[in-house]
Design a protein around this motif. Structure first.
Motif, PDB file in Angstrom:
ATOM      1  N   ASP A  20       0.830  -1.214   0.000  1.00 12.53           N
ATOM      2  CA  ASP A  20       0.000   0.000   0.000  1.00 12.53           C
ATOM      3  C   ASP A  20       0.860   1.257   0.000  1.00 12.53           C
ATOM      4  O   ASP A  20       0.561   2.224  -0.708  1.00 12.53           O
ATOM      5  CB  ASP A  20      -0.936   0.014   1.212  1.00 12.53           C
ATOM      6  CG  ASP A  20      -2.025  -1.038   1.133  1.00 12.53           C
ATOM      7  OD1 ASP A  20      -2.274  -1.577   0.029  1.00 12.53           O
ATOM      8  OD2 ASP A  20      -2.628  -1.333   2.189  1.00 12.53           O
ATOM      9  N   GLU A  23       2.220   1.844  -3.382  1.00 16.08           N
ATOM     10  CA  GLU A  23       1.180   2.398  -4.263  1.00 16.08           C
ATOM     11  C   GLU A  23       1.075   3.910  -4.068  1.00 16.08           C
ATOM     12  O   GLU A  23       0.955   4.666  -5.039  1.00 16.08           O
ATOM     13  CB  GLU A  23      -0.168   1.720  -3.971  1.00 16.08           C
ATOM     14  CG  GLU A  23      -1.259   2.106  -4.940  1.00 16.08           C
ATOM     15  CD  GLU A  23      -1.020   1.605  -6.349  1.00 16.08           C
ATOM     16  OE1 GLU A  23      -1.342   2.357  -7.295  1.00 16.08           O
ATOM     17  OE2 GLU A  23      -0.516   0.486  -6.514  1.00 16.08           O
ATOM     18  N   GLN A  24       1.149   4.359  -2.833  1.00 11.72           N
ATOM     19  CA  GLN A  24       1.122   5.801  -2.558  1.00 11.72           C
ATOM     20  C   GLN A  24       2.343   6.485  -3.164  1.00 11.72           C
ATOM     21  O   GLN A  24       2.232   7.568  -3.746  1.00 11.72           O
ATOM     22  CB  GLN A  24       1.074   6.063  -1.057  1.00 11.72           C
ATOM     23  CG  GLN A  24      -0.227   5.677  -0.399  1.00 11.72           C
ATOM     24  CD  GLN A  24      -0.170   5.811   1.115  1.00 11.72           C
ATOM     25  OE1 GLN A  24       0.907   5.948   1.703  1.00 11.72           O
ATOM     26  NE2 GLN A  24      -1.326   5.770   1.743  1.00 11.72           N
ATOM     27  N   GLU A  25       3.498   5.864  -3.029  1.00  9.39           N
ATOM     28  CA  GLU A  25       4.717   6.430  -3.606  1.00  9.39           C
ATOM     29  C   GLU A  25       4.627   6.494  -5.122  1.00  9.39           C
ATOM     30  O   GLU A  25       5.117   7.442  -5.736  1.00  9.39           O
ATOM     31  CB  GLU A  25       5.947   5.651  -3.168  1.00  9.39           C
ATOM     32  CG  GLU A  25       6.314   5.850  -1.708  1.00  9.39           C
ATOM     33  CD  GLU A  25       6.506   7.321  -1.348  1.00  9.39           C
ATOM     34  OE1 GLU A  25       7.128   8.071  -2.132  1.00  9.39           O
ATOM     35  OE2 GLU A  25       6.029   7.721  -0.273  1.00  9.39           O
ATOM     36  N   MET A  26       4.006   5.495  -5.733  1.00 10.46           N
ATOM     37  CA  MET A  26       3.845   5.522  -7.193  1.00 10.46           C
ATOM     38  C   MET A  26       2.970   6.707  -7.604  1.00 10.46           C
ATOM     39  O   MET A  26       3.278   7.388  -8.586  1.00 10.46           O
ATOM     40  CB  MET A  26       3.249   4.204  -7.693  1.00 10.46           C
ATOM     41  CG  MET A  26       4.234   3.057  -7.585  1.00 10.46           C
ATOM     42  SD  MET A  26       3.742   1.469  -8.319  1.00 10.46           S
ATOM     43  CE  MET A  26       2.041   1.326  -7.986  1.00 10.46           C
ATOM     44  N   ASP A  27       1.926   6.965  -6.841  1.00 12.33           N
ATOM     45  CA  ASP A  27       1.086   8.135  -7.136  1.00 12.33           C
ATOM     46  C   ASP A  27       1.896   9.423  -7.036  1.00 12.33           C
ATOM     47  O   ASP A  27       1.790  10.302  -7.893  1.00 12.33           O
ATOM     48  CB  ASP A  27      -0.106   8.209  -6.170  1.00 12.33           C
ATOM     49  CG  ASP A  27      -1.148   7.136  -6.440  1.00 12.33           C
ATOM     50  OD1 ASP A  27      -1.158   6.581  -7.559  1.00 12.33           O
ATOM     51  OD2 ASP A  27      -1.941   6.850  -5.525  1.00 12.33           O
ATOM     52  N   HIS A  28       2.722   9.520  -6.006  1.00 13.78           N
ATOM     53  CA  HIS A  28       3.562  10.715  -5.840  1.00 13.78           C
ATOM     54  C   HIS A  28       4.550  10.857  -6.987  1.00 13.78           C
ATOM     55  O   HIS A  28       4.757  11.958  -7.515  1.00 13.78           O
ATOM     56  CB  HIS A  28       4.307  10.671  -4.513  1.00 13.78           C
ATOM     57  CG  HIS A  28       3.415  10.745  -3.324  1.00 13.78           C
ATOM     58  ND1 HIS A  28       3.836  10.409  -2.064  1.00 13.78           N
ATOM     59  CD2 HIS A  28       2.119  11.106  -3.174  1.00 13.78           C
ATOM     60  CE1 HIS A  28       2.846  10.562  -1.214  1.00 13.78           C
ATOM     61  NE2 HIS A  28       1.786  10.988  -1.871  1.00 13.78           N
ATOM     62  N   ARG A  30       4.256   9.749 -10.025  1.00  9.90           N
ATOM     63  CA  ARG A  30       3.517  10.168 -11.228  1.00  9.90           C
ATOM     64  C   ARG A  30       3.301  11.681 -11.215  1.00  9.90           C
ATOM     65  O   ARG A  30       3.484  12.364 -12.229  1.00  9.90           O
ATOM     66  CB  ARG A  30       2.166   9.463 -11.297  1.00  9.90           C
ATOM     67  CG  ARG A  30       2.223   8.048 -11.781  1.00  9.90           C
ATOM     68  CD  ARG A  30       0.817   7.452 -11.932  1.00  9.90           C
ATOM     69  NE  ARG A  30       0.878   6.016 -11.980  1.00  9.90           N
ATOM     70  CZ  ARG A  30       0.654   5.205 -10.940  1.00  9.90           C
ATOM     71  NH1 ARG A  30       0.316   5.686  -9.772  1.00  9.90           N
ATOM     72  NH2 ARG A  30       0.744   3.899 -11.091  1.00  9.90           N
ATOM     73  N   GLN A  31       2.893  12.198 -10.061  1.00  6.88           N
ATOM     74  CA  GLN A  31       2.636  13.631  -9.944  1.00  6.88           C
ATOM     75  C   GLN A  31       3.914  14.445 -10.137  1.00  6.88           C
ATOM     76  O   GLN A  31       3.924  15.451 -10.855  1.00  6.88           O
ATOM     77  CB  GLN A  31       2.005  13.941  -8.585  1.00  6.88           C
ATOM     78  CG  GLN A  31       0.610  13.373  -8.439  1.00  6.88           C
ATOM     79  CD  GLN A  31       0.071  13.516  -7.025  1.00  6.88           C
ATOM     80  OE1 GLN A  31       0.608  14.251  -6.207  1.00  6.88           O
ATOM     81  NE2 GLN A  31      -1.008  12.806  -6.743  1.00  6.88           N
ATOM     82  N   ASP A  49      10.150   8.661 -14.111  1.00  5.66           N
ATOM     83  CA  ASP A  49       9.411   7.583 -14.775  1.00  5.66           C
ATOM     84  C   ASP A  49      10.128   6.251 -14.591  1.00  5.66           C
ATOM     85  O   ASP A  49       9.493   5.213 -14.369  1.00  5.66           O
ATOM     86  CB  ASP A  49       9.222   7.880 -16.262  1.00  5.66           C
ATOM     87  CG  ASP A  49       8.200   8.965 -16.522  1.00  5.66           C
ATOM     88  OD1 ASP A  49       7.347   9.212 -15.638  1.00  5.66           O
ATOM     89  OD2 ASP A  49       8.258   9.576 -17.615  1.00  5.66           O
ATOM     90  N   LEU A  52       9.533   5.150 -11.148  1.00  5.69           N
ATOM     91  CA  LEU A  52       8.158   4.657 -11.068  1.00  5.69           C
ATOM     92  C   LEU A  52       8.071   3.214 -11.547  1.00  5.69           C
ATOM     93  O   LEU A  52       7.407   2.376 -10.918  1.00  5.69           O
ATOM     94  CB  LEU A  52       7.229   5.557 -11.880  1.00  5.69           C
ATOM     95  CG  LEU A  52       5.775   5.128 -11.977  1.00  5.69           C
ATOM     96  CD1 LEU A  52       5.122   5.066 -10.603  1.00  5.69           C
ATOM     97  CD2 LEU A  52       5.018   6.080 -12.891  1.00  5.69           C
ATOM     98  N   SER A  56       6.996   0.175  -9.180  1.00  2.58           N
ATOM     99  CA  SER A  56       5.861  -0.636  -9.625  1.00  2.58           C
ATOM    100  C   SER A  56       6.235  -2.121  -9.628  1.00  2.58           C
ATOM    101  O   SER A  56       5.454  -2.970  -9.190  1.00  2.58           O
ATOM    102  CB  SER A  56       5.424  -0.199 -11.022  1.00  2.58           C
ATOM    103  OG  SER A  56       4.378  -1.004 -11.482  1.00  2.58           O
TER     104      SER A  56
END
Length: 89
Positions: A20, A23-28, A30-31, A49, A52, A56
């Protein structure tokens, strides 16, 4: 972190929490990558990227570990098995 006598449920929950967090780090990531791209920092965006992709991949590995532990929870140990006693819930 390692503890003796850790049970499968505790390990599964801990790894799920780790997945989890990834997943939060992946969102960050991406931003931040989008922001870097928007301000013409293409090299930084490209590195983000790449990061990321690696995060992932790590998340997929953790998810696989969680699935394996969940399967172990419901299986009965076989003769000569892992030596782990699991009580299905």
């Amino acid at each position: 972190m390692c503890r003796e006598g850790i049970d499968l449920v505790t390990m599964k929950v801990a790894l799920r929490h780790g997945a989890d967090r990834l997943e939060q780090e992946m969102d960050h990531l991406r931003q931040w990558s989008a922001l870097a791209s928007n301000v013409d920092l293409e090299e930084v965006s490209s590195m983000l990227d790449e990061a990321l992709d690696k995060v992932s991949a790590a998340g997929e590995i953790l998810a696989g570990c969680v699935r394996s532990l969940a399967e172990l929870q419901v299986q009965r140990p076989t003769a000569g098995g892992t030596g782990v006693t699991v009580t299905p819930m």
